[in-house]
Design an enzyme around this catalytic site. Structure first.
Site, PDB file in Angstrom:
ATOM      1  N   HIS A 230       0.847  -1.195   0.000  1.00  0.00           N
ATOM      2  CA  HIS A 230       0.000   0.000   0.000  1.00  0.00           C
ATOM      3  C   HIS A 230       0.885   1.249   0.000  1.00  0.00           C
ATOM      4  O   HIS A 230       1.993   1.239   0.546  1.00  0.00           O
ATOM      5  CB  HIS A 230      -0.924   0.001   1.218  1.00  0.00           C
ATOM      6  CG  HIS A 230      -1.935   1.104   1.169  1.00  0.00           C
ATOM      7  ND1 HIS A 230      -1.663   2.373   1.615  1.00  0.00           N
ATOM      8  CD2 HIS A 230      -3.210   1.128   0.708  1.00  0.00           C
ATOM      9  CE1 HIS A 230      -2.733   3.136   1.430  1.00  0.00           C
ATOM     10  NE2 HIS A 230      -3.688   2.404   0.887  1.00  0.00           N
TER      11      HIS A 230
ATOM     12  N   GLU B  86      -4.114   2.144  -7.380  1.00  0.00           N
ATOM     13  CA  GLU B  86      -4.449   3.274  -6.525  1.00  0.00           C
ATOM     14  C   GLU B  86      -3.470   4.415  -6.805  1.00  0.00           C
ATOM     15  O   GLU B  86      -2.353   4.406  -6.261  1.00  0.00           O
ATOM     16  CB  GLU B  86      -4.333   2.891  -5.044  1.00  0.00           C
ATOM     17  CG  GLU B  86      -5.211   1.738  -4.633  1.00  0.00           C
ATOM     18  CD  GLU B  86      -5.485   1.730  -3.135  1.00  0.00           C
ATOM     19  OE1 GLU B  86      -6.655   1.627  -2.764  1.00  0.00           O
ATOM     20  OE2 GLU B  86      -4.529   1.843  -2.338  1.00  0.00           O
TER      21      GLU B  86
HETATM   22  O1  LIG Z   1      -7.067   1.372   1.528  1.00  0.00           O
HETATM   23  C1  LIG Z   1      -7.708   1.909   0.672  1.00  0.00           C
HETATM   24  C2  LIG Z   1      -7.183   2.909  -0.212  1.00  0.00           C
HETATM   25  O2  LIG Z   1      -5.970   3.372   0.197  1.00  0.00           O
HETATM   26  C3  LIG Z   1      -8.157   3.991  -0.547  1.00  0.00           C
HETATM   27  O3  LIG Z   1      -8.478   4.784   0.548  1.00  0.00           O
HETATM   28  P1  LIG Z   1      -9.626   5.896   0.379  1.00  0.00           P
HETATM   29  O4  LIG Z   1     -10.756   5.208  -0.315  1.00  0.00           O
HETATM   30  O5  LIG Z   1      -9.971   6.299   1.767  1.00  0.00           O
HETATM   31  O6  LIG Z   1      -9.046   6.992  -0.460  1.00  0.00           O
END
Ligand SMILES: O=C[C@H](O)COP(=O)(O)O
Length: 276
Positions: free
Chosen positions: A98, A192
């Site tokens: 991540h 992401e």
């Molecule tokens: O863990 C999930 C992702 O990092 C996305 O986070 P978010 O939906 O709060 O931007």
């Protein structure tokens, strides 16, 4: 680390209540036939969430995951979490690399790849997070989500330079992780864009679709066994997004906008009911 243990327990209870509602009403069973749902709580609550989910008949389609693990199964690694132990307690998916792990904890493509191998070795699915760090230029239509559904140029030849640059950055991460796992192992790639995580809106639809198209067309993905590589989008994702990203994108990875079980459930229904 948004939730306390008590809130995680309550979240899962509420979500399961929605998903396994009275079949006379909005039955969740056909829904669960067409979509895989994952819940990735903190390490301390993984086993508890597994126990909550296992209580339900159709629990096999709900995968409980962990947010990280070590690349060794056992040994002198005080404070680390063993992938073997995660598998032992019923964890079926492990999120790796991540953006926060990379930025705050020094994780690299190499450490992520070693962990991906460990996860597969322990018969779990690696969910490998990838994404470019730099946002598109401020004037770009890729910068933020909005309502302009431009025509897409599906061959990718007309992709804007920042799309090509983003995909190239992502592909370095993808190649590293995929090189560490067998071609027939299930892998989820979570695209992401780092700049879209924790933002007010997701990345623009055209940007996500174009980057994902390039990832899917890459040698690294095409060399894998068919159907074994799923690509989901994360970064301020929530209800209303999936239909605009599909079919390029296979699913979503929600953070904050899943904190309300009803919103999460609504998003799951949207994915399940999409015609792709
Ligand atoms: O863990 C999930 C992702 O990092 C996305 O986070 P978010 O939906 O709060 O931007």
């Amino acid at each position: 680390m948004y939730f306390s243990a008590a809130r995680t327990e309550a979240f899962v209870r509420e979500l399961l209540g929605l998903m396994f509602a009275d079949p006379a009403h909005e039955s969740s069973l056909p829904l669960l036939d067409s979509v895989d749902v994952f819940i990735i709580p903190d390490h301390v609550t993984v086993a508890g969430v597994v126990a909550q989910v296992a209580h339900h008949h159709h629990h096999h389609q709900i995968l409980v995951g962990a947010q990280d693990c070590h690349n060794e199964d056992a040994g002198a690694f005080t404070g680390a979490v063993s992938p073997a132990v995660l598998a032992e307690v019923g964890c079926r998916l492990v999120e790796l690399g991540h953006a926060e792990r990379r930025r705050l904890f020094g994780e690299t493509d190499a450490s992520t790849a070693a962990k991906a191998a460990a996860v597969v070795r322990n018969a779990m699915v690696p969910l490998v997070c990838v994404g470019e760090v730099t946002p598109p230029p401020p004037t770009s239509s890729s910068r933020q989500e909005r309502d302009d559904d431009d025509d897409d140029d599906d061959d990718g030849n007309d992709d804007e330079p920042h799309v090509v640059a983003a995909a190239d950055e992502v592909l370095v991460q993808v190649r590293s992780a995929l090189a560490a796992v067998p071609a027939d192992a299930d892998v989820v790639l979570a695209y992401e864009p780092v700049w879209a995580i924790g933002a007010s809106a997701p990345a623009a639809v055209d940007h996500v679709r174009a980057v994902v198209r390039r990832v899917r067309a890459s040698d690294a993905v095409r060399a894998r066994a068919p159907g074994r590589t799923r690509i989901v989008y994360g970064g301020s994702a929530g209800p209303g997004l999936f239909a605009r990203l599909a079919p390029e994108v296979d699913g979503l990875f929600l953070g904050r906008f899943a904190h309300d079980p009803a919103q999460f459930f609504r998003t799951v229904c949207e994915v399940a009911q999409a015609p792709w």
